[in-house]
Design a protein around this motif. Structure first.
Motif, PDB file in Angstrom:
ATOM      1  N   MET A   1     -14.785  -2.916   2.749  1.00 50.95           N
ATOM      2  CA  MET A   1     -15.702  -3.334   1.727  1.00 50.95           C
ATOM      3  C   MET A   1     -16.953  -2.473   1.754  1.00 50.95           C
ATOM      4  SD  MET A   1     -14.630  -5.671  -0.029  1.00 50.95           S
ATOM      5  CE  MET A   1     -13.969  -7.220  -0.365  1.00 50.95           C
ATOM      6  N   PRO A   2     -17.253  -1.870   0.666  1.00 49.72           N
ATOM      7  CA  PRO A   2     -18.421  -0.977   0.608  1.00 49.72           C
ATOM      8  C   PRO A   2     -19.756  -1.664   0.852  1.00 49.72           C
ATOM      9  CG  PRO A   2     -16.976  -0.649  -1.270  1.00 49.72           C
ATOM     10  CD  PRO A   2     -16.459  -1.833  -0.533  1.00 49.72           C
ATOM     11  N   SER A   3     -19.867  -2.903   0.453  1.00 47.90           N
ATOM     12  CA  SER A   3     -21.146  -3.603   0.611  1.00 47.90           C
ATOM     13  C   SER A   3     -21.217  -4.364   1.935  1.00 47.90           C
ATOM     14  CB  SER A   3     -21.354  -4.566  -0.553  1.00 47.90           C
ATOM     15  OG  SER A   3     -20.355  -5.565  -0.538  1.00 47.90           O
ATOM     16  N   LYS A   4     -20.392  -4.007   2.886  1.00 47.18           N
ATOM     17  CA  LYS A   4     -20.312  -4.738   4.147  1.00 47.18           C
ATOM     18  C   LYS A   4     -21.652  -4.765   4.884  1.00 47.18           C
ATOM     19  CE  LYS A   4     -17.821  -4.933   8.488  1.00 47.18           C
ATOM     20  NZ  LYS A   4     -16.817  -4.308   9.336  1.00 47.18           N
ATOM     21  N   ALA A   5     -22.367  -3.658   4.928  1.00 47.30           N
ATOM     22  CA  ALA A   5     -23.647  -3.606   5.636  1.00 47.30           C
ATOM     23  C   ALA A   5     -24.667  -4.553   4.996  1.00 47.30           C
ATOM     24  CB  ALA A   5     -24.191  -2.183   5.645  1.00 47.30           C
ATOM     25  N   ILE A   6     -24.677  -4.614   3.687  1.00 47.77           N
ATOM     26  CA  ILE A   6     -25.609  -5.499   2.979  1.00 47.77           C
ATOM     27  C   ILE A   6     -25.254  -6.949   3.266  1.00 47.77           C
ATOM     28  CG2 ILE A   6     -26.480  -6.239   0.722  1.00 47.77           C
ATOM     29  CD1 ILE A   6     -25.756  -3.408  -0.304  1.00 47.77           C
ATOM     30  N   ARG A   7     -23.971  -7.274   3.121  1.00 46.29           N
ATOM     31  CA  ARG A   7     -23.537  -8.652   3.324  1.00 46.29           C
ATOM     32  C   ARG A   7     -23.735  -9.097   4.775  1.00 46.29           C
ATOM     33  NH1 ARG A   7     -18.364  -9.032   2.652  1.00 46.29           N
ATOM     34  NH2 ARG A   7     -17.930  -6.841   2.363  1.00 46.29           N
ATOM     35  N   HIS A   8     -23.503  -8.201   5.708  1.00 47.74           N
ATOM     36  CA  HIS A   8     -23.702  -8.524   7.122  1.00 47.74           C
ATOM     37  C   HIS A   8     -25.175  -8.837   7.401  1.00 47.74           C
ATOM     38  CE1 HIS A   8     -23.026  -8.482  11.431  1.00 47.74           C
ATOM     39  NE2 HIS A   8     -24.029  -7.636  11.568  1.00 47.74           N
ATOM     40  N   ALA A   9     -26.066  -8.000   6.888  1.00 48.02           N
ATOM     41  CA  ALA A   9     -27.501  -8.217   7.103  1.00 48.02           C
ATOM     42  C   ALA A   9     -27.963  -9.517   6.444  1.00 48.02           C
ATOM     43  CB  ALA A   9     -28.300  -7.028   6.574  1.00 48.02           C
ATOM     44  N   LEU A  10     -27.429  -9.820   5.255  1.00 50.29           N
ATOM     45  CA  LEU A  10     -27.818 -11.058   4.575  1.00 50.29           C
ATOM     46  C   LEU A  10     -27.310 -12.288   5.326  1.00 50.29           C
ATOM     47  CD1 LEU A  10     -27.250 -10.063   0.844  1.00 50.29           C
ATOM     48  CD2 LEU A  10     -29.443 -10.505   1.966  1.00 50.29           C
ATOM     49  N   THR A  11     -26.115 -12.212   5.870  1.00 42.69           N
ATOM     50  CA  THR A  11     -25.570 -13.325   6.634  1.00 42.69           C
ATOM     51  C   THR A  11     -26.383 -13.558   7.899  1.00 42.69           C
ATOM     52  OG1 THR A  11     -23.372 -12.819   5.774  1.00 42.69           O
ATOM     53  CG2 THR A  11     -23.465 -14.218   7.712  1.00 42.69           C
ATOM     54  N   LYS A  12     -26.730 -12.465   8.586  1.00 47.65           N
ATOM     55  CA  LYS A  12     -27.571 -12.574   9.782  1.00 47.65           C
ATOM     56  C   LYS A  12     -28.956 -13.115   9.418  1.00 47.65           C
ATOM     57  CE  LYS A  12     -25.172 -10.718  13.202  1.00 47.65           C
ATOM     58  NZ  LYS A  12     -24.989 -11.334  14.498  1.00 47.65           N
ATOM     59  N   LEU A  13     -29.478 -12.702   8.268  1.00 46.90           N
ATOM     60  CA  LEU A  13     -30.778 -13.180   7.794  1.00 46.90           C
ATOM     61  C   LEU A  13     -30.753 -14.691   7.591  1.00 46.90           C
ATOM     62  CD1 LEU A  13     -33.627 -12.872   6.540  1.00 46.90           C
ATOM     63  CD2 LEU A  13     -32.482 -12.337   4.378  1.00 46.90           C
ATOM     64  N   ASP A  32     -40.252 -13.254  13.551  1.00 44.24           N
ATOM     65  CA  ASP A  32     -39.885 -11.891  13.940  1.00 44.24           C
ATOM     66  C   ASP A  32     -38.438 -11.553  13.589  1.00 44.24           C
ATOM     67  OD1 ASP A  32     -40.257  -9.364  15.127  1.00 44.24           O
ATOM     68  OD2 ASP A  32     -39.345 -10.100  16.995  1.00 44.24           O
ATOM     69  N   THR A  33     -37.492 -12.381  14.003  1.00 44.76           N
ATOM     70  CA  THR A  33     -36.081 -12.096  13.762  1.00 44.76           C
ATOM     71  C   THR A  33     -35.723 -12.182  12.277  1.00 44.76           C
ATOM     72  OG1 THR A  33     -35.568 -12.880  15.983  1.00 44.76           O
ATOM     73  CG2 THR A  33     -33.730 -12.665  14.466  1.00 44.76           C
ATOM     74  N   PRO A  34     -36.150 -13.223  11.545  1.00 41.93           N
ATOM     75  CA  PRO A  34     -35.848 -13.225  10.114  1.00 41.93           C
ATOM     76  C   PRO A  34     -36.427 -12.006   9.382  1.00 41.93           C
ATOM     77  CG  PRO A  34     -36.551 -15.398  10.774  1.00 41.93           C
ATOM     78  CD  PRO A  34     -36.763 -14.490  11.947  1.00 41.93           C
ATOM     79  N   ARG A  35     -37.625 -11.587   9.777  1.00 43.25           N
ATOM     80  CA  ARG A  35     -38.232 -10.420   9.140  1.00 43.25           C
ATOM     81  C   ARG A  35     -37.418  -9.163   9.436  1.00 43.25           C
ATOM     82  NH1 ARG A  35     -41.536  -6.240   8.864  1.00 43.25           N
ATOM     83  NH2 ARG A  35     -43.159  -6.237   7.263  1.00 43.25           N
ATOM     84  N   MET A  36     -36.925  -9.044  10.671  1.00 43.30           N
ATOM     85  CA  MET A  36     -36.112  -7.882  11.046  1.00 43.30           C
ATOM     86  C   MET A  36     -34.856  -7.805  10.174  1.00 43.30           C
ATOM     87  SD  MET A  36     -34.137  -7.058  14.629  1.00 43.30           S
ATOM     88  CE  MET A  36     -33.123  -8.504  14.458  1.00 43.30           C
ATOM     89  N   TYR A  37     -34.163  -8.933  10.009  1.00 41.50           N
ATOM     90  CA  TYR A  37     -32.944  -8.920   9.204  1.00 41.50           C
ATOM     91  C   TYR A  37     -33.236  -8.743   7.719  1.00 41.50           C
ATOM     92  CZ  TYR A  37     -30.093  -9.988  13.227  1.00 41.50           C
ATOM     93  OH  TYR A  37     -29.454  -9.920  14.435  1.00 41.50           O
ATOM     94  N   LEU A  38     -34.376  -9.213   7.274  1.00 46.69           N
ATOM     95  CA  LEU A  38     -34.774  -9.003   5.883  1.00 46.69           C
ATOM     96  C   LEU A  38     -35.011  -7.519   5.619  1.00 46.69           C
ATOM     97  CD1 LEU A  38     -35.361 -10.497   3.264  1.00 46.69           C
ATOM     98  CD2 LEU A  38     -37.673 -10.879   4.051  1.00 46.69           C
ATOM     99  N   VAL A  39     -35.668  -6.858   6.550  1.00 48.92           N
ATOM    100  CA  VAL A  39     -35.900  -5.413   6.420  1.00 48.92           C
ATOM    101  C   VAL A  39     -34.572  -4.651   6.496  1.00 48.92           C
ATOM    102  CG1 VAL A  39     -36.968  -3.413   7.540  1.00 48.92           C
ATOM    103  CG2 VAL A  39     -38.280  -5.508   7.221  1.00 48.92           C
ATOM    104  N   ARG A  40     -33.678  -5.076   7.391  1.00 47.15           N
ATOM    105  CA  ARG A  40     -32.365  -4.425   7.487  1.00 47.15           C
ATOM    106  C   ARG A  40     -31.568  -4.575   6.197  1.00 47.15           C
ATOM    107  NH1 ARG A  40     -29.934  -5.638  13.526  1.00 47.15           N
ATOM    108  NH2 ARG A  40     -31.516  -4.448  14.652  1.00 47.15           N
ATOM    109  N   ALA A  41     -31.630  -5.754   5.600  1.00 50.52           N
ATOM    110  CA  ALA A  41     -30.932  -5.966   4.334  1.00 50.52           C
ATOM    111  C   ALA A  41     -31.509  -5.059   3.248  1.00 50.52           C
ATOM    112  CB  ALA A  41     -31.017  -7.430   3.919  1.00 50.52           C
ATOM    113  N   ALA A  42     -32.826  -4.953   3.215  1.00 54.93           N
ATOM    114  CA  ALA A  42     -33.466  -4.082   2.220  1.00 54.93           C
ATOM    115  C   ALA A  42     -33.061  -2.627   2.433  1.00 54.93           C
ATOM    116  CB  ALA A  42     -34.981  -4.229   2.292  1.00 54.93           C
TER     117      ALA A  42
END
Length: 125
Positions: A1-13, A32-42
């Motif tokens: 799945m091409p959007s796997k990185a986005i979906r993974h970061a959103l799930t972790k968020l 701290d952790t929610p902000r980290m995953y939010l930045v990763r998703a972005a």
């Protein structure tokens, strides 16, 4: 799945926001952790490679996700003490975390909808 990185970061968020809502520590540590995953998703959305010429639907979805993530990040940053000017609006960290958790399912659907717009060369990333 091409959007796997986005979906993974959103799930972790989403999971990090639910955990943070139960935490009673200092606000900087709680967010701290929610902000980290939010930045990763972005960053994952920013790094999504559209096929060329860029299809309008794909550009609109990427733009929508970028706007939503930037808005959520601004809300989250507004809860931090170092952002005292924005904190005066009265938003609490739990309310912001609830907004993020509520927004994730829609963003996951948008991320899945990005799959047909992926560049064929993205598989080499």
């Amino acid at each position: 799945m091409p959007s796997k990185a986005i979906r993974h970061a959103l799930t972790k968020l989403e999971a990090a926001c639910l955990d943070a809502a139960l935490d009673e520590g200092p606000i900087e540590d709680v967010l701290d952790t929610p902000r980290m995953y939010l930045v990763r998703a972005a960053k994952a959305v920013d790094g999504f490679r559209l096929g060329g010429p860029a299809p309008l639907g794909g550009v609109q979805l990427v733009s929508k996700l970028q706007k939503e993530l930037a808005g959520l990040l601004a809300q989250l940053d507004g809860c931090l003490p170092r952002m005292s000017v924005e904190k005066q609006h009265g938003t609490t960290s739990r309310a912001v975390l609830a907004n993020i958790v509520a927004a994730v399912p829609g963003m996951l659907d948008d991320a899945k909808a990005l799959d047909p717009y992926m560049s064929p060369l993205a598989m080499f990333d």
